[in-house]
Write a protein that holds these residues in place. Sequence first.
Motif, short mmCIF file in Angstrom:
data_model
loop_
_atom_site.label_atom_id
_atom_site.label_comp_id
_atom_site.label_asym_id
_atom_site.label_seq_id
_atom_site.Cartn_x
_atom_site.Cartn_y
_atom_site.Cartn_z
N GLN A 157 0.82 -1.22 0.00
CA GLN A 157 0.00 0.00 0.00
C GLN A 157 0.85 1.27 0.00
OE1 GLN A 157 -3.78 0.13 2.38
NE2 GLN A 157 -2.84 -1.62 3.39
N SER A 158 2.09 1.16 0.47
CA SER A 158 2.94 2.35 0.55
C SER A 158 3.39 2.84 -0.82
CB SER A 158 4.16 2.07 1.43
OG SER A 158 5.01 1.12 0.81
N TYR A 159 3.17 2.03 -1.86
CA TYR A 159 3.60 2.42 -3.21
C TYR A 159 2.42 2.72 -4.13
CZ TYR A 159 8.13 0.69 -1.72
OH TYR A 159 9.31 0.51 -1.04
N LEU A 160 1.19 2.46 -3.68
CA LEU A 160 0.03 2.65 -4.54
C LEU A 160 -0.30 4.12 -4.70
CD1 LEU A 160 -2.32 -0.22 -3.31
CD2 LEU A 160 -0.79 -0.20 -5.29
N ARG A 161 -0.62 4.53 -5.92
CA ARG A 161 -0.97 5.91 -6.21
C ARG A 161 -2.48 6.13 -6.21
NH1 ARG A 161 3.04 6.82 -11.26
NH2 ARG A 161 1.78 8.71 -11.59
N GLU A 162 -3.21 5.13 -5.77
CA GLU A 162 -4.66 5.25 -5.60
C GLU A 162 -5.07 4.38 -4.43
OE1 GLU A 162 -5.94 1.91 -8.92
OE2 GLU A 162 -5.84 4.01 -9.50
N GLY A 163 -6.27 4.63 -3.92
CA GLY A 163 -6.73 3.88 -2.76
C GLY A 163 -6.65 4.71 -1.50
N PRO A 164 -7.10 4.17 -0.37
CA PRO A 164 -7.22 4.96 0.87
C PRO A 164 -5.89 5.42 1.44
CG PRO A 164 -7.70 2.63 1.27
CD PRO A 164 -7.64 2.80 -0.21
N ALA A 165 -4.79 4.73 1.13
CA ALA A 165 -3.48 5.12 1.67
C ALA A 165 -2.59 5.78 0.62
CB ALA A 165 -2.77 3.91 2.27
N ALA A 166 -3.18 6.23 -0.49
CA ALA A 166 -2.38 6.72 -1.61
C ALA A 166 -1.55 7.95 -1.25
CB ALA A 166 -3.29 7.04 -2.80
N ILE A 167 -2.02 8.72 -0.30
CA ILE A 167 -1.27 9.93 0.04
C ILE A 167 0.10 9.58 0.62
CG2 ILE A 167 -2.18 10.13 2.39
CD1 ILE A 167 -1.57 13.02 -0.08
N PHE A 168 0.26 8.36 1.16
CA PHE A 168 1.54 7.98 1.77
C PHE A 168 2.67 8.04 0.75
CE2 PHE A 168 4.91 5.20 3.14
CZ PHE A 168 4.99 5.39 4.51
N GLN A 169 2.46 7.48 -0.43
CA GLN A 169 3.55 7.46 -1.41
C GLN A 169 3.93 8.87 -1.85
OE1 GLN A 169 3.08 8.29 -4.89
NE2 GLN A 169 0.93 8.83 -4.52
N LYS A 170 2.96 9.75 -1.91
CA LYS A 170 3.28 11.15 -2.25
C LYS A 170 4.09 11.79 -1.14
CE LYS A 170 1.17 15.70 -2.63
NZ LYS A 170 2.39 16.35 -3.15
N LEU A 171 3.64 11.61 0.11
CA LEU A 171 4.35 12.23 1.23
C LEU A 171 5.77 11.69 1.35
CD1 LEU A 171 1.53 12.19 3.93
CD2 LEU A 171 2.23 14.11 2.49
N SER A 172 5.95 10.40 1.14
CA SER A 172 7.29 9.82 1.26
C SER A 172 8.21 10.33 0.16
CB SER A 172 7.23 8.29 1.24
OG SER A 172 6.72 7.80 0.02
N ARG A 173 7.67 10.52 -1.05
CA ARG A 173 8.48 11.09 -2.13
C ARG A 173 8.80 12.55 -1.86
NH1 ARG A 173 5.85 11.99 -6.18
NH2 ARG A 173 3.80 11.04 -5.82
N ASP A 174 7.83 13.27 -1.33
CA ASP A 174 8.04 14.70 -1.06
C ASP A 174 9.01 14.92 0.10
OD1 ASP A 174 6.26 15.24 -3.07
OD2 ASP A 174 4.61 15.83 -1.77
N LEU A 175 9.07 13.96 1.01
CA LEU A 175 9.93 14.11 2.17
C LEU A 175 11.39 13.83 1.84
CD1 LEU A 175 9.69 14.74 5.21
CD2 LEU A 175 9.47 12.28 5.61
N ALA A 176 11.64 13.03 0.81
CA ALA A 176 13.01 12.61 0.51
C ALA A 176 13.97 13.79 0.27
CB ALA A 176 13.02 11.67 -0.69
#
Length: 581
Positions: A343-362
Amino acid sequence: MADRASALEALLGDPWQETNPTGFRALLAADEREEQLAAATEALDGFAFNRELVPAALGGRLDSLEGLVAAMRVLWRRDPCLGVGYAGSSYLAAVQVWTGGDEPQRRTMADALSANRRFATAYNELEHGNDLTAAAFRATPVADGWELRGRKDVVTNLGACDGMVLFARTSDRPGSRSHSLFLLPELDLASARLRPGPRYRSSGLRGVHLGGAEFLDHPVPAGALLGLPGQGLELGLRSFQVTRATLPAMFLATAETALRVTLTAAEERRLYGAPVVALPYVRASVARAAADLLAADALCAVAIRALHLLPEEAPLLAPAVKYLVPQLLKDVVDTLRTVLGAQSYLREGPAAIFQKLSRDLAPIAFMHASRTACQAGLLPLLPRLARRSWLGTGPTPGEAGLFRPGAPLPPMDFTALGLGIPRTDTVSATLAAVAEQPGGTLPTRFAAHFRDELARLRDHFTGLAPQDTTIDAPAAVFEAAHRYTVVLAAAACLGVWRHSGGGTGLGEDLWVSAALDRLAARLPGRRPVTAEERTELEDALFRQTVDLHHAGRPLDLTGVRGTRTPRKSHDTQFTQRAEVP
């Protein structure tokens, strides 16, 4: 402070609500388009958010850096592209004007920000990396001002800025007096004397415009010069003490949302007949991520308060924050990723914001100076502090305010920041003071552990030759500097624990012991607690984190007292002793 942050949260609405035009669904769609969300920027314009960047003496709302960080965290908690693109870039530019500008320049910047205008900062050139003294972009004096010639390769917010603060060479002489800073309050990207380059595409912060520009004898008036000719590096480094201490504190809110997303997913997903959150490994992972956040927040909080109270120690604290906190936040995200799994890599679904936040945090690891550059900047300071300050007497009573997040602060005096080597290390001095307290509590046991580590570091640094503290120092010296930043973070945690008097709103022995245990894991040797004690700490911190999450409270030290954070509603409940087949 909390009132403005809460008002801003209310303005932007519940980010989990799918119909919210400034919620996660809309933010993810804007990210796919590589745009900044227009509805969010319009809302921030209506709030006149950039007045948060303007000192109260100039008509703005900046009464303390703590208050500014609280407001900024609302943006970073929701979308780092808003934090960087809407306000962060302007903040970097503004601090340089507050630090080095004269009264008309400060007024010009204050008026522009109050009118919702945005700014960029142009320092680095790809050919020279972090070596600012090698920058080749040139400003040449002419009869009525200056002419700018050269290229700035990677400028954050270039396509969306109205003005710029720019670093340019004004002398061919070697040394630190060869560059100057310029304020360009109006920048015409369509000018024949300015040639923007193509936008760079990035894996994170997709909504932030990154690009370069070539200046072709671009004229600026004489009044554009900040300070005196040749003061550019000095003014820049002084202002960096503010931004390097505060920007990581803002990014902390992004990791907090990642933790909240993970906890939500773990509560809602079922595995083996029970919620995933009932699994001991998941509970321990959530607790460890929360402990890392608390350790990072304590170090940031103390460093930010020191900018007001002990500005002479900012040359030590600011690079330590910029070095260590990005690593702590990266580890938070990596820990949470093991809970979310695919779920940490999915760009859709209920947890999709996680992958964006992790990319933005890098990018925090290298944005506004790399971690290595900040670590190298610490090396010349540590031998002198080791000889003069370490393991001396503890803070004086008047300095207790350093460790009380939320306590009143005097107005920030940006001109008080200096570049000398501090004579004292007030934060680390709290280790000996706490270790000598009677009672034998778990925090005092940790204090003795970190005090002993500081003693080993003192012996190491007092034995170094001057050539061992330069950029080509042996790897062992850089490793020792890393260990020092961990000890400094531990001292900050203990100082807040000792002086807050329960004012953090958290279980005092609990949060500090859990944070210190995580910091101790970053040092060689045995940790001060047993495996059984660690399990008890992690279980208790997990439950506290869940309670804060369900109450809509920020999952950090400094925001838990006042701000409420919109959260996703949960139908799933779990019991304390959920059975896992």
